[in-house]
Motif scaffolding. Structure first.
Motif, PDB file in Angstrom:
ATOM      1  N   UNK A  77       0.477  -1.754   0.390  1.00  0.00           N
ATOM      2  CA  UNK A  77      -0.202  -0.051   0.436  1.00  0.00           C
ATOM      3  C   UNK A  77       0.917   1.425   0.005  1.00  0.00           C
ATOM      4  N   UNK A  78       1.519   0.924   0.542  1.00  0.00           N
ATOM      5  CA  UNK A  78       2.595   2.457   0.704  1.00  0.00           C
ATOM      6  C   UNK A  78       3.939   1.577   1.698  1.00  0.00           C
ATOM      7  N   UNK A  79       5.089   2.286   0.514  1.00  0.00           N
ATOM      8  CA  UNK A  79       6.543   2.181   0.643  1.00  0.00           C
ATOM      9  C   UNK A  79       7.422   3.628   0.704  1.00  0.00           C
ATOM     10  N   UNK A  80       7.514   4.323   1.546  1.00  0.00           N
ATOM     11  CA  UNK A  80       7.960   5.622   1.410  1.00  0.00           C
ATOM     12  C   UNK A  80       9.299   5.800   2.832  1.00  0.00           C
ATOM     13  N   UNK A  81      10.667   6.706   2.153  1.00  0.00           N
ATOM     14  CA  UNK A  81      11.629   7.612   3.235  1.00  0.00           C
ATOM     15  C   UNK A  81      11.615   8.468   3.599  1.00  0.00           C
ATOM     16  N   UNK A  82      11.744   9.205   4.274  1.00  0.00           N
ATOM     17  CA  UNK A  82      12.458  10.719   5.048  1.00  0.00           C
ATOM     18  C   UNK A  82      12.968  10.816   3.628  1.00  0.00           C
ATOM     19  N   UNK A  83      12.895  12.174   3.687  1.00  0.00           N
ATOM     20  CA  UNK A  83      13.951  12.969   2.731  1.00  0.00           C
ATOM     21  C   UNK A  83      15.080  13.061   3.565  1.00  0.00           C
ATOM     22  N   UNK A  84      15.957  12.508   2.142  1.00  0.00           N
ATOM     23  CA  UNK A  84      17.640  12.303   2.592  1.00  0.00           C
ATOM     24  C   UNK A  84      18.223  10.609   2.896  1.00  0.00           C
ATOM     25  N   UNK A  85      16.903  10.189   3.284  1.00  0.00           N
ATOM     26  CA  UNK A  85      16.864   8.571   3.395  1.00  0.00           C
ATOM     27  C   UNK A  85      17.564   7.766   1.858  1.00  0.00           C
ATOM     28  N   UNK A  86      16.438   8.228   0.924  1.00  0.00           N
ATOM     29  CA  UNK A  86      16.421   7.313  -0.178  1.00  0.00           C
ATOM     30  C   UNK A  86      18.513   6.822  -0.626  1.00  0.00           C
ATOM     31  N   UNK A  87      18.603   5.875  -1.422  1.00  0.00           N
ATOM     32  CA  UNK A  87      20.236   5.677  -1.847  1.00  0.00           C
ATOM     33  C   UNK A  87      20.503   4.549  -0.865  1.00  0.00           C
ATOM     34  N   UNK A  88      19.959   4.813   0.890  1.00  0.00           N
ATOM     35  CA  UNK A  88      21.352   4.074   1.522  1.00  0.00           C
ATOM     36  C   UNK A  88      21.027   2.646   1.640  1.00  0.00           C
ATOM     37  N   UNK A  89      19.611   1.566   0.662  1.00  0.00           N
ATOM     38  CA  UNK A  89      19.260   0.725   1.004  1.00  0.00           C
ATOM     39  C   UNK A  89      18.372   0.400   1.812  1.00  0.00           C
ATOM     40  N   UNK A  90      17.203   1.918   2.374  1.00  0.00           N
ATOM     41  CA  UNK A  90      16.420   1.161   3.752  1.00  0.00           C
ATOM     42  C   UNK A  90      15.168   0.511   2.397  1.00  0.00           C
ATOM     43  N   UNK A  91      15.106   1.307   1.753  1.00  0.00           N
ATOM     44  CA  UNK A  91      14.006   0.820   0.859  1.00  0.00           C
ATOM     45  C   UNK A  91      13.892  -0.605   0.434  1.00  0.00           C
ATOM     46  N   UNK A  92      15.205  -0.490  -0.200  1.00  0.00           N
ATOM     47  CA  UNK A  92      15.759  -2.201  -0.262  1.00  0.00           C
ATOM     48  C   UNK A  92      15.266  -3.477   0.572  1.00  0.00           C
ATOM     49  N   UNK A  93      15.667  -2.984   1.897  1.00  0.00           N
ATOM     50  CA  UNK A  93      15.431  -3.305   3.190  1.00  0.00           C
ATOM     51  C   UNK A  93      14.179  -3.952   3.450  1.00  0.00           C
ATOM     52  N   UNK A  94      13.179  -2.517   3.703  1.00  0.00           N
ATOM     53  CA  UNK A  94      12.073  -3.162   3.629  1.00  0.00           C
ATOM     54  C   UNK A  94      11.323  -3.734   2.477  1.00  0.00           C
ATOM     55  N   UNK A  95      11.676  -4.003   1.711  1.00  0.00           N
ATOM     56  CA  UNK A  95      10.833  -4.535   0.298  1.00  0.00           C
ATOM     57  C   UNK A  95      11.112  -5.833   0.532  1.00  0.00           C
ATOM     58  N   UNK A  96      12.193  -6.554   0.909  1.00  0.00           N
ATOM     59  CA  UNK A  96      13.349  -7.559   1.124  1.00  0.00           C
ATOM     60  C   UNK A  96      12.365  -8.175   1.857  1.00  0.00           C
ATOM     61  N   UNK A  97      12.626  -7.754   3.449  1.00  0.00           N
ATOM     62  CA  UNK A  97      11.203  -8.353   4.318  1.00  0.00           C
ATOM     63  C   UNK A  97       9.959  -8.686   3.695  1.00  0.00           C
ATOM     64  N   UNK A  98       9.319  -7.828   3.341  1.00  0.00           N
ATOM     65  CA  UNK A  98       8.332  -8.354   2.146  1.00  0.00           C
ATOM     66  C   UNK A  98       7.991  -9.501   1.669  1.00  0.00           C
ATOM     67  N   UNK A  99       9.199  -9.330   0.921  1.00  0.00           N
ATOM     68  CA  UNK A  99       9.314 -10.794  -0.195  1.00  0.00           C
ATOM     69  C   UNK A  99       9.116 -11.353   0.437  1.00  0.00           C
ATOM     70  N   UNK A 100       9.846 -11.647   1.662  1.00  0.00           N
ATOM     71  CA  UNK A 100      10.177 -12.883   2.517  1.00  0.00           C
ATOM     72  C   UNK A 100       9.018 -13.614   3.497  1.00  0.00           C
ATOM     73  N   UNK A 101       8.444 -12.622   3.219  1.00  0.00           N
ATOM     74  CA  UNK A 101       7.077 -13.068   4.233  1.00  0.00           C
ATOM     75  C   UNK A 101       5.633 -12.924   3.374  1.00  0.00           C
ATOM     76  N   UNK A 102       5.683 -13.119   2.041  1.00  0.00           N
ATOM     77  CA  UNK A 102       4.650 -12.930   0.785  1.00  0.00           C
ATOM     78  C   UNK A 102       5.281 -13.861  -0.710  1.00  0.00           C
ATOM     79  N   UNK A 103       4.713 -14.979  -1.237  1.00  0.00           N
ATOM     80  CA  UNK A 103       5.477 -14.950  -2.308  1.00  0.00           C
ATOM     81  C   UNK A 103       5.624 -14.230  -3.915  1.00  0.00           C
TER      82      UNK A 103
END
Length: 157
Positions: A77-103
């Motif tokens: 439904x949402x994946x958002x990062x605070x200003x200045x937080x892009x490009x640090x792997x944070x979004x990828x880490x959040x998405x990786x956890x979602x992928x691990x939970x759902x096929x």
């Protein structure tokens, strides 16, 4: 892209509504093509509802929420990062956890959000149907993106 910065992922709690709401509202304010439909208070309340439903995972750095992902089953439904937080792997880490939970996962991304579209494409999402904006409250053209865990499908066959 800068080197990945460590972040801690955890389920959101009621106290995270203010920070997640601020992040989401800030995106609308800072994005020229995005209409601002709600006040910051309304956006915080909306994030509180998603948190109460158990949909939200937050990413923290040094005890501060710097991003979040809200997922209802297979729908992101949402994946958002605070200003200045892009490009640090944070979004990828959040998405990786979602992928691990759902096929399988899916989401709608605004056509104008080219950086998000590139991010999801790099993460293996495939373009699906396009919308004209009639089905979202922003009235903006969007694209459905789908992800399927091919490794789980192969092991099931």
């Amino acid at each position: 892209m800068t080197a990945p910065v460590k972040c801690r992922l955890r389920p959101a709690n009621a106290l995270d509504a203010g920070r997640t709401g601020w992040i989401l509202h800030r995106f609308a304010l800072d994005t020229p093509w995005m209409p601002v439909l709600y006040s910051e208070a309304e956006t915080i309340s909306f994030c509180g509802v998603m948190i109460d439903r158990g949909w939200v995972t937050v990413a923290e750095q040094e005890g501060r929420v710097v991003g979040f992902l809200a997922r209802d089953g297979a729908e992101i439904c949402s994946l958002y990062l605070a200003p200045g937080s892009c490009g640090q792997g944070i979004g990828k880490a959040l998405l990786r956890q979602a992928k691990a939970a759902q096929p399988e996962l899916w989401l709608n991304v605004f056509e104008a959000n080219t950086s998000a579209r590139r991010f999801y494409q790099r993460e293996g999402f495939q373009q699906g149907a396009r919308g004209t904006g009639q089905d979202n409250e922003e009235g903006l053209p969007d694209i459905r993106l789908d992800w399927v865990d091919d490794t789980k499908q192969e092991t099931e066959e």
